[in-house]
Scaffold this motif. Structure first.
Motif, mmCIF file in Angstrom:
data_model
loop_
_atom_site.group_PDB
_atom_site.id
_atom_site.type_symbol
_atom_site.label_atom_id
_atom_site.label_comp_id
_atom_site.label_asym_id
_atom_site.label_seq_id
_atom_site.Cartn_x
_atom_site.Cartn_y
_atom_site.Cartn_z
ATOM 1 N N PRO A 1 0.813 -1.224 0.000
ATOM 2 C CA PRO A 1 0.000 0.000 0.000
ATOM 3 C C PRO A 1 0.844 1.271 0.000
ATOM 4 O O PRO A 1 0.423 2.292 -0.571
ATOM 5 C CB PRO A 1 -0.835 -0.115 1.282
ATOM 6 N N LEU A 2 2.029 1.218 0.615
ATOM 7 C CA LEU A 2 2.903 2.392 0.573
ATOM 8 C C LEU A 2 3.304 2.702 -0.869
ATOM 9 O O LEU A 2 3.289 3.858 -1.298
ATOM 10 C CB LEU A 2 4.152 2.155 1.423
ATOM 11 N N PHE A 3 3.636 1.656 -1.620
ATOM 12 C CA PHE A 3 3.992 1.845 -3.021
ATOM 13 C C PHE A 3 2.791 2.340 -3.830
ATOM 14 O O PHE A 3 2.945 3.175 -4.723
ATOM 15 C CB PHE A 3 4.516 0.540 -3.615
ATOM 16 N N ILE A 4 1.601 1.843 -3.528
ATOM 17 C CA ILE A 4 0.405 2.316 -4.228
ATOM 18 C C ILE A 4 0.221 3.814 -3.988
ATOM 19 O O ILE A 4 -0.045 4.585 -4.909
ATOM 20 C CB ILE A 4 -0.841 1.532 -3.771
ATOM 21 N N GLY A 5 0.370 4.213 -2.730
ATOM 22 C CA GLY A 5 0.236 5.628 -2.407
ATOM 23 C C GLY A 5 1.259 6.484 -3.118
ATOM 24 O O GLY A 5 0.922 7.504 -3.726
ATOM 25 N N GLN A 6 2.521 6.051 -3.080
ATOM 26 C CA GLN A 6 3.569 6.861 -3.678
ATOM 27 C C GLN A 6 3.555 6.805 -5.207
ATOM 28 O O GLN A 6 3.872 7.784 -5.877
ATOM 29 C CB GLN A 6 4.939 6.432 -3.143
#
Length: 437
Positions: free
Chosen positions: A241-246
């Motif tokens: 999810p961190l990668f999705i956000g960024q």
């Protein structure tokens, strides 16, 4: 926080970091600034290049997107692995040389293929400088001050983009109006590209004064790549999810970088000389304000007792980015500038906090590979797909005349997805390595 230095990559004890090497970090910030400038400067020139070379919006989106995305996706993980195990300053020198060559090739490109290759070199190298510089900076500063040190790298990244628009527009305007023979008889946009290539070569020199720092906070020296990949996979509840956000942040920023200038020219009737300075000023303001907010928010968030507190600022920034994404359809250039600047501030805040979260929550020997994995996602989706999606959406809406509406709709959807990613990452964030011991 306590000092967490353990061993370097050779397994030898490493002295704890007692003070931050701010001078070296400033040089790294300058390198990031140069890379950002060279990968972005084609944006204020692209309408002139399009007319000169007879290109279409689809071809421009490929030059500005796929040209960077394809090589980044192929070499991101190998480069991350090298950054974890080899001399990172040599990597930075190679990258600087590549984007300099790419700018020179841009100046002399005579067809779509050569222009594609030129922007591939400049764009790919200009993007890769960021994770390598982050890896070096993390070993030059105390853990509790990493947010503020990475603030300078973030500032360099956004200032570079601002200079690309501000200086690029001014140099292009001067080249158009000059009464003396052009440099090598080149068209104004080509002459501008060549001047930037010369400047890039000069900006490489300060890197020669730096030395590779010792690595800190290494849990397992010389760990095999399979073991590192497995360790990263165990953190997937946080990293995915961190990668999705960024990646959402990268998509919104890339779409704006590529298409904001054409929208200003087509829908608002402005030339690069007219909007370059204030657009560059907006990016500069976004870089300063966003980096300050992001750096201090990251350090403040680490002090919060709740899980994933370091990402609080990123979640707030993602919320504010949604209404700011309507900048392409604002009724005036003033409101366009305000909303565009707010969007860039939010992107800078979220990006810096994400980088700090990786530097704090992911062990040293996994950071390069982790950032490399992000580079693949950012390349394929954020850089490679975002400009093309805007173009294809505008065609579905009625053609190139619908570019502004397509850019607004695409950016709003991306903003909502980015918020969801950061929210889940905050909920699933691990404890910092020093707390988990």
């Amino acid at each position: 926080m306590t000092d967490t230095a353990i061993t370097d990559v050779d397994g030898a004890p490493v002295a704890p970091i007692r003070r931050t090497a701010w001078g070296a970090i400033l040089v790294l910030a300058l390198a990031v600034c140069a890379g950002a400038t060279m990968r972005t400067v084609f944006s204020p020139l692209q309408e002139a290049a399009k007319a000169s070379m007879g290109l279409t919006d689809v071809q421009i989106s490929l030059v500005q997107g796929l040209a960077m995305a394809a090589p980044m996706a192929l070499i991101a993980l190998p480069l991350g692995w090298l950054a974890d195990r080899t001399n990172r300053l040599r990597i930075l020198l190679v990258l600087s040389g590549l984007w300099t060559v790419g700018m020179a090739m841009t100046a002399f490109a005579q067809d779509f293929t050569v222009l594609f290759l030129a922007r591939m070199l400049a764009g790919t190298a200009g993007n890769f400088v960021v994770p390598v510089a982050i890896s070096v900076a993390a070993d030059l500063c105390m853990p509790e001050r990493r947010g503020r040190s990475l603030l300078l790298l973030s500032l360099g990244n956004v200032v570079g983009a601002a200079l690309a628009f501000a200086i690029g527009g001014v140099v292009l305007g001067a080249a158009v109006e000059q009464h003396t023979p052009a440099l090598f008889g080149l068209e104004p946009w080509r002459e501008t590209s060549l001047w930037f290539a010369i400047a890039s070569a000069v900006l490489t020199l300060p890197l020669l004064a730096l030395r590779e720092p010792a690595r800190h906070e290494v849990e397992q020296a010389d760990a095999p790549i399979r073991a590192i990949a497995s360790a990263l996979w165990s953190r997937r509840g946080f990293l995915v999810p961190l990668f999705i956000g960024q990646v959402g942040v990268v998509m919104a920023d890339m779409a704006a970088t590529v298409w904001a200038a054409p929208v200003l020219e087509r829908d608002y009737g402005l030339s690069p000389v007219e909007f370059g300075s204030w657009m560059g000023g907006g990016l500069l303001l976004a870089g300063i304000v966003g980096s300050i907010i992001g750096g201090f928010s990251a350090d403040w968030g680490q002090k919060l007792t709740r899980r994933g507190g370091i990402l609080t600022g990123a979640v707030i920034a993602a919320v504010l980015a949604v209404p700011a994404s309507l900048y392409p359809i604002m009724p005036s250039t003033a409101l366009f500038g305000v909303a565009f600047t707010l969007l860039m501030i939010c992107g800078t805040v979220a990006g810096l906090i994400t980088a700090t979260a990786i530097a704090v929550l992911v062990p040293n020997e996994e950071r390069g590979l982790c950032l490399g994995a992000f580079m693949i996602l950012g390349a394929l989706i954020g850089i490679g797909i975002a400009p093309l999606v805007v173009t294809l959406t505008s065609q579905a809406m009625g053609g190139e005349s619908q570019l502004a509406l397509s850019l607004a709709v695409t950016s709003v959807i991306i903003g909502v997805l980015s918020f969801g990613g950061f929210w889940l990452a905050m909920k699933n964030a691990p404890r910092p390595p020093e707390e988990a011991v």
